[in-house]
Motif scaffolding. Structure first.
Motif, PDB file in Angstrom:
ATOM      1  N   ARG A   4       6.804   1.109  -7.315  1.00 51.72           N
ATOM      2  CA  ARG A   4       6.012  -0.117  -7.149  1.00 51.72           C
ATOM      3  C   ARG A   4       6.594  -1.305  -7.912  1.00 51.72           C
ATOM      4  O   ARG A   4       6.482  -2.454  -7.466  1.00 51.72           O
ATOM      5  CB  ARG A   4       4.576   0.154  -7.595  1.00 51.72           C
ATOM      6  CG  ARG A   4       3.589  -0.921  -7.174  1.00 51.72           C
ATOM      7  CD  ARG A   4       2.160  -0.507  -7.472  1.00 51.72           C
ATOM      8  NE  ARG A   4       1.786   0.688  -6.738  1.00 51.72           N
ATOM      9  CZ  ARG A   4       1.388   0.696  -5.469  1.00 51.72           C
ATOM     10  NH1 ARG A   4       1.326  -0.459  -4.811  1.00 51.72           N
ATOM     11  NH2 ARG A   4       1.061   1.814  -4.867  1.00 51.72           N
ATOM     12  N   SER A   5       7.236  -1.049  -9.042  1.00 56.36           N
ATOM     13  CA  SER A   5       7.783  -2.149  -9.844  1.00 56.36           C
ATOM     14  C   SER A   5       8.907  -2.887  -9.117  1.00 56.36           C
ATOM     15  O   SER A   5       9.236  -4.031  -9.467  1.00 56.36           O
ATOM     16  CB  SER A   5       8.294  -1.617 -11.184  1.00 56.36           C
ATOM     17  OG  SER A   5       9.402  -0.737 -11.000  1.00 56.36           O
ATOM     18  N   HIS A   6       9.499  -2.221  -8.112  1.00 57.99           N
ATOM     19  CA  HIS A   6      10.594  -2.848  -7.364  1.00 57.99           C
ATOM     20  C   HIS A   6      10.116  -3.610  -6.122  1.00 57.99           C
ATOM     21  O   HIS A   6      10.940  -4.213  -5.417  1.00 57.99           O
ATOM     22  CB  HIS A   6      11.611  -1.783  -6.921  1.00 57.99           C
ATOM     23  CG  HIS A   6      12.475  -1.272  -8.031  1.00 57.99           C
ATOM     24  ND1 HIS A   6      12.131  -0.199  -8.804  1.00 57.99           N
ATOM     25  CD2 HIS A   6      13.670  -1.705  -8.506  1.00 57.99           C
ATOM     26  CE1 HIS A   6      13.083   0.027  -9.700  1.00 57.99           C
ATOM     27  NE2 HIS A   6      14.024  -0.869  -9.539  1.00 57.99           N
ATOM     28  N   HIS A   7       8.820  -3.592  -5.835  1.00 53.86           N
ATOM     29  CA  HIS A   7       8.336  -4.258  -4.621  1.00 53.86           C
ATOM     30  C   HIS A   7       8.653  -5.757  -4.595  1.00 53.86           C
ATOM     31  O   HIS A   7       9.075  -6.272  -3.547  1.00 53.86           O
ATOM     32  CB  HIS A   7       6.830  -4.025  -4.448  1.00 53.86           C
ATOM     33  CG  HIS A   7       6.495  -2.612  -4.041  1.00 53.86           C
ATOM     34  ND1 HIS A   7       5.242  -2.232  -3.622  1.00 53.86           N
ATOM     35  CD2 HIS A   7       7.255  -1.495  -3.977  1.00 53.86           C
ATOM     36  CE1 HIS A   7       5.241  -0.935  -3.334  1.00 53.86           C
ATOM     37  NE2 HIS A   7       6.455  -0.468  -3.547  1.00 53.86           N
ATOM     38  N   PRO A   8       8.484  -6.487  -5.711  1.00 56.33           N
ATOM     39  CA  PRO A   8       8.852  -7.914  -5.668  1.00 56.33           C
ATOM     40  C   PRO A   8      10.333  -8.133  -5.355  1.00 56.33           C
ATOM     41  O   PRO A   8      10.687  -9.107  -4.675  1.00 56.33           O
ATOM     42  CB  PRO A   8       8.500  -8.407  -7.078  1.00 56.33           C
ATOM     43  CG  PRO A   8       7.410  -7.476  -7.535  1.00 56.33           C
ATOM     44  CD  PRO A   8       7.815  -6.139  -6.979  1.00 56.33           C
TER      45      PRO A   8
ATOM     46  N   SER B 274      -4.378 -10.328 -12.199  1.00 52.94           N
ATOM     47  CA  SER B 274      -2.948 -10.033 -12.283  1.00 52.94           C
ATOM     48  C   SER B 274      -2.266 -10.210 -10.931  1.00 52.94           C
ATOM     49  O   SER B 274      -1.106 -10.628 -10.856  1.00 52.94           O
ATOM     50  CB  SER B 274      -2.714  -8.621 -12.815  1.00 52.94           C
ATOM     51  OG  SER B 274      -3.150  -7.647 -11.890  1.00 52.94           O
ATOM     52  N   VAL B 275      -2.995  -9.892  -9.833  1.00 55.07           N
ATOM     53  CA  VAL B 275      -2.440 -10.107  -8.491  1.00 55.07           C
ATOM     54  C   VAL B 275      -2.236 -11.600  -8.251  1.00 55.07           C
ATOM     55  O   VAL B 275      -1.224 -12.021  -7.682  1.00 55.07           O
ATOM     56  CB  VAL B 275      -3.370  -9.505  -7.417  1.00 55.07           C
ATOM     57  CG1 VAL B 275      -2.965  -9.975  -6.024  1.00 55.07           C
ATOM     58  CG2 VAL B 275      -3.324  -7.981  -7.469  1.00 55.07           C
ATOM     59  N   LYS B 276      -3.187 -12.415  -8.705  1.00 50.57           N
ATOM     60  CA  LYS B 276      -3.064 -13.864  -8.529  1.00 50.57           C
ATOM     61  C   LYS B 276      -1.842 -14.410  -9.254  1.00 50.57           C
ATOM     62  O   LYS B 276      -1.233 -15.390  -8.833  1.00 50.57           O
ATOM     63  CB  LYS B 276      -4.324 -14.563  -9.036  1.00 50.57           C
ATOM     64  CG  LYS B 276      -5.562 -14.311  -8.193  1.00 50.57           C
ATOM     65  CD  LYS B 276      -6.784 -14.973  -8.778  1.00 50.57           C
ATOM     66  CE  LYS B 276      -6.703 -16.474  -8.723  1.00 50.57           C
ATOM     67  NZ  LYS B 276      -7.958 -17.121  -9.166  1.00 50.57           N
TER      68      LYS B 276
ATOM     69  N   GLU C  80       4.362 -12.616  -9.391  1.00 49.69           N
ATOM     70  CA  GLU C  80       5.482 -13.201  -8.649  1.00 49.69           C
ATOM     71  C   GLU C  80       5.985 -12.147  -7.673  1.00 49.69           C
ATOM     72  O   GLU C  80       6.319 -11.038  -8.059  1.00 49.69           O
ATOM     73  CB  GLU C  80       6.590 -13.620  -9.613  1.00 49.69           C
ATOM     74  CG  GLU C  80       7.731 -14.370  -8.937  1.00 49.69           C
ATOM     75  CD  GLU C  80       8.770 -14.849  -9.933  1.00 49.69           C
ATOM     76  OE1 GLU C  80       9.929 -14.429  -9.810  1.00 49.69           O
ATOM     77  OE2 GLU C  80       8.405 -15.614 -10.849  1.00 49.69           O
ATOM     78  N   PHE C  81       6.021 -12.519  -6.395  1.00 53.46           N
ATOM     79  CA  PHE C  81       6.318 -11.522  -5.362  1.00 53.46           C
ATOM     80  C   PHE C  81       7.473 -11.994  -4.486  1.00 53.46           C
ATOM     81  O   PHE C  81       7.301 -12.437  -3.357  1.00 53.46           O
ATOM     82  CB  PHE C  81       5.065 -11.279  -4.506  1.00 53.46           C
ATOM     83  CG  PHE C  81       5.103 -10.002  -3.701  1.00 53.46           C
ATOM     84  CD1 PHE C  81       5.084  -8.765  -4.323  1.00 53.46           C
ATOM     85  CD2 PHE C  81       5.171 -10.034  -2.316  1.00 53.46           C
ATOM     86  CE1 PHE C  81       5.130  -7.591  -3.589  1.00 53.46           C
ATOM     87  CE2 PHE C  81       5.212  -8.874  -1.563  1.00 53.46           C
ATOM     88  CZ  PHE C  81       5.187  -7.655  -2.200  1.00 53.46           C
ATOM     89  N   GLY C  82       8.666 -11.917  -5.041  1.00 54.70           N
ATOM     90  CA  GLY C  82       9.866 -12.263  -4.280  1.00 54.70           C
ATOM     91  C   GLY C  82      10.204 -13.740  -4.326  1.00 54.70           C
ATOM     92  O   GLY C  82       9.352 -14.601  -4.085  1.00 54.70           O
TER      93      GLY C  82
ATOM     94  N   GLY D 250      10.574 -15.969  -6.486  1.00 54.80           N
ATOM     95  CA  GLY D 250       9.853 -16.900  -7.351  1.00 54.80           C
ATOM     96  C   GLY D 250       8.537 -17.399  -6.795  1.00 54.80           C
ATOM     97  O   GLY D 250       7.983 -18.391  -7.297  1.00 54.80           O
ATOM     98  N   VAL D 251       8.007 -16.758  -5.784  1.00 55.87           N
ATOM     99  CA  VAL D 251       6.751 -17.180  -5.138  1.00 55.87           C
ATOM    100  C   VAL D 251       5.627 -16.239  -5.561  1.00 55.87           C
ATOM    101  O   VAL D 251       5.791 -15.015  -5.523  1.00 55.87           O
ATOM    102  CB  VAL D 251       6.890 -17.169  -3.601  1.00 55.87           C
ATOM    103  CG1 VAL D 251       5.600 -17.645  -2.939  1.00 55.87           C
ATOM    104  CG2 VAL D 251       8.070 -18.028  -3.156  1.00 55.87           C
ATOM    105  N   LEU D 252       4.491 -16.788  -5.972  1.00 57.94           N
ATOM    106  CA  LEU D 252       3.343 -15.957  -6.316  1.00 57.94           C
ATOM    107  C   LEU D 252       2.793 -15.285  -5.060  1.00 57.94           C
ATOM    108  O   LEU D 252       2.834 -15.858  -3.961  1.00 57.94           O
ATOM    109  CB  LEU D 252       2.244 -16.796  -6.971  1.00 57.94           C
ATOM    110  CG  LEU D 252       2.578 -17.432  -8.318  1.00 57.94           C
ATOM    111  CD1 LEU D 252       1.365 -18.172  -8.865  1.00 57.94           C
ATOM    112  CD2 LEU D 252       3.068 -16.391  -9.314  1.00 57.94           C
ATOM    113  N   PHE D 253       2.259 -14.075  -5.225  1.00 56.31           N
ATOM    114  CA  PHE D 253       1.796 -13.281  -4.081  1.00 56.31           C
ATOM    115  C   PHE D 253       0.770 -14.035  -3.240  1.00 56.31           C
ATOM    116  O   PHE D 253       0.908 -14.153  -2.022  1.00 56.31           O
ATOM    117  CB  PHE D 253       1.210 -11.957  -4.571  1.00 56.31           C
ATOM    118  CG  PHE D 253       0.674 -11.088  -3.466  1.00 56.31           C
ATOM    119  CD1 PHE D 253       1.541 -10.428  -2.601  1.00 56.31           C
ATOM    120  CD2 PHE D 253      -0.691 -10.936  -3.268  1.00 56.31           C
ATOM    121  CE1 PHE D 253       1.053  -9.632  -1.575  1.00 56.31           C
ATOM    122  CE2 PHE D 253      -1.187 -10.141  -2.255  1.00 56.31           C
ATOM    123  CZ  PHE D 253      -0.306  -9.492  -1.402  1.00 56.31           C
ATOM    124  N   LEU D 254      -0.273 -14.554  -3.886  1.00 54.88           N
ATOM    125  CA  LEU D 254      -1.316 -15.245  -3.115  1.00 54.88           C
ATOM    126  C   LEU D 254      -0.811 -16.559  -2.539  1.00 54.88           C
ATOM    127  O   LEU D 254      -1.232 -16.967  -1.448  1.00 54.88           O
ATOM    128  CB  LEU D 254      -2.551 -15.465  -3.975  1.00 54.88           C
ATOM    129  CG  LEU D 254      -3.357 -14.193  -4.287  1.00 54.88           C
ATOM    130  CD1 LEU D 254      -4.551 -14.510  -5.169  1.00 54.88           C
ATOM    131  CD2 LEU D 254      -3.838 -13.518  -3.001  1.00 54.88           C
TER     132      LEU D 254
END
Length: 454
Positions: free
Chosen positions: A83-87, A180-182, A185-187, A189-193
């Motif tokens: 899971r830590s590698h998903h971003p 924490s989801v908010k 950072e998910f890829g 440099g963009v935040l997930f939401l």
């Protein structure tokens, strides 16, 4: 006059839990004569070919996932990484933009369906292609976030909007996870939401894999918020399995009386912490019921057997199995001996749970959408019982697992009667003749209308 056939491209998050539902949707669309091109990583395609029921209309288009720093060599989907590698995998997916552009120019689809690639709508618009942001996890996560934002601005329930907090209540440890989801950072440099919100703002329409009968208040909220037209594909029920249940499982399950076995599964990618794994199996032992657990080895262990409590295997021999491999979940849930399903509440498993005749014990794991699913079924519909967890730490105990199992399995208790009746009501809605097909037909008509609006 018959409406023209569409050509739809699909490119969704590189996780089996996202790709598989899109292949299932593609089957429903192809059955109506539409052509589908699904972008899937090269080596992953072979794992999904058996799901393609209309190969003359559904094409798996190979995508090469580029290597980026920090991503294991050869990784293509979330099943290849922890899971830590998903971003980082999301960053690699962002780096496929030029590949995707080249393929869209070649294929010339009318519509492209996406979920996390927020850059795809602008790319599609430049090429004269309509874009649809499609969520296979339903409306809850993004809608709840938008609702919280509006609450924060208005400091109370936004006037005229459904009060979603009365439907979904989060515990303290879940509020921390939500926050924490908010901030995740998910890829690239963009935040997930932010990624989700940018995609929904840029797309032509937003669509969800669910129905009004289950997520009506959230549909109302999104429509009233007026962001975009909200399309619903319906539940997208998997086609019935044509292969029989493995004889080994059929024989073992057949040794128990009807509706007596507890089946427990946490999806193909999630690993419990060792302590929680042991509490789970000890709770099943404590219940006195026969049980089958299908789970990955907990973190830090090579096998489920190595992680079992001392003496556990001897004590439950003959009535309990903990299996570390893949099982035919859909067929196991249909077996007459299985009477209870402990589910992690992922979107796919949640649908299979509702379609089954098993009583539901809800044990959401790491993802916030699973918490939403559990709370909706346990609190809004009262069609299952959620395992109690610590308010602060979110941990469950063997006693709380045992309590939830006994509550739903007791046909004479008030809770048992209530969840049994409410689950049956939801199941009957989903399996009503033409219920799903009417949603798919309407979904197709709305996509056609989108093309006519060009």
């Amino acid at each position: 006059m018959e409406e023209p056939r569409m050509h739809i491209a699909m490119y969704v998050w590189l996780a089996m839990g996202h790709i598989t539902p899109c292949v299932q949707l593609a089957n429903k669309l192809a059955k109506r004569g539409h052509r589908i091109s699904i972008f899937i990583p090269t080596r992953t395609q072979s794992k999904l070919q058996h799901l393609n029921l209309h190969p003359h209309l559904i094409t798996f288009v190979p995508i090469t996932v580029p290597h980026v720093e920090g991503l294991p060599l050869g990784a293509e989907t979330t099943s290849d990484v922890d899971r830590s590698h998903h971003p980082i995998l999301m960053t690699a997916m962002d780096h496929t933009e030029k590949q995707v552009e080249h393929l869209l120019v070649q294929l010339k689809p009318n519509i492209v369906i996406f979920d996390f690639t927020h850059w795809l709508p602008d790319l599609a618009r430049r090429l004269g292609i309509k874009s649809v942001q499609y969520s296979v996890t339903g409306l809850l996560p993004s809608t709840f976030s938008a609702y919280r934002e509006m609450q924060g601005q208005a400091r109370n329930n936004p006037s005229g909007f459904p009060d979603l907090s009365s439907i979904i209540r989060l515990h303290k440890h879940e509020e921390k996870s939500f926050q924490s989801v908010k901030e995740l950072e998910f890829g690239s440099g963009v935040l997930f939401l932010d990624r989700l919100q940018m995609g929904s703002r840029s797309s032509d329409v937003i669509a969800f894999k669910n129905c009004r009968e289950i997520e009506g208040p959230f549909v109302d909220f999104r429509e009233k918020a007026g962001e975009k037209p909200v399309l619903l594909s319906g539940p997208v029920i998997p086609e019935p399995q044509t292969s029989p249940l493995d004889p080994e499982w059929d024989h073992w399950l057949g040794g128990f009386k009807r509706g007596s076995v507890v089946y427990c599964a946490f999806g193909s990618e999630f690993n419990l912490e060792p302590g929680q794994f042991q509490e789970l199996v000890l709770g099943l032992e404590l219940s006195g019921k026969p049980f089958l657990v299908a789970a990955k080895a907990p973190k830090g262990y090579e096998s489920v057997e190595a992680a079992l409590p001392e003496g556990f295997e001897e004590r439950v021999r003959g009535r309990g199995i903990v299996h570390g491999g893949w099982v035919q979940q859909q067929l196991i849930l249909e077996h007459p001996s299985v009477g209870c399903f402990i589910t992690h509440c992922g979107a796919g498993s949640m649908l299979e749970a509702l379609l089954s005749q098993c009583q539901l014990v809800l044990l959401p794991t790491a993802l916030i959408d699973q918490v939403f699913n559990a709370r909706m079924i346990s609190q809004s519909f009262r069609a299952g019982v959620e395992v109690k967890k610590g308010e602060e730490d979110g941990l469950f105990t063997k006693e709380s697992v045992c309590e939830a199992v006994k509550a739903v399995m007791n046909e004479e208790s008030e809770i048992g009667k209530e969840v049994r009746a409410n689950h049956a009501r939801l199941r009957n809605i989903l399996l009503t003749p033409n219920f799903e097909s009417s949603y798919i037909d309407n979904f197709c008509h709305q996509l056609q209308d989108l093309l006519k609006s060009s």
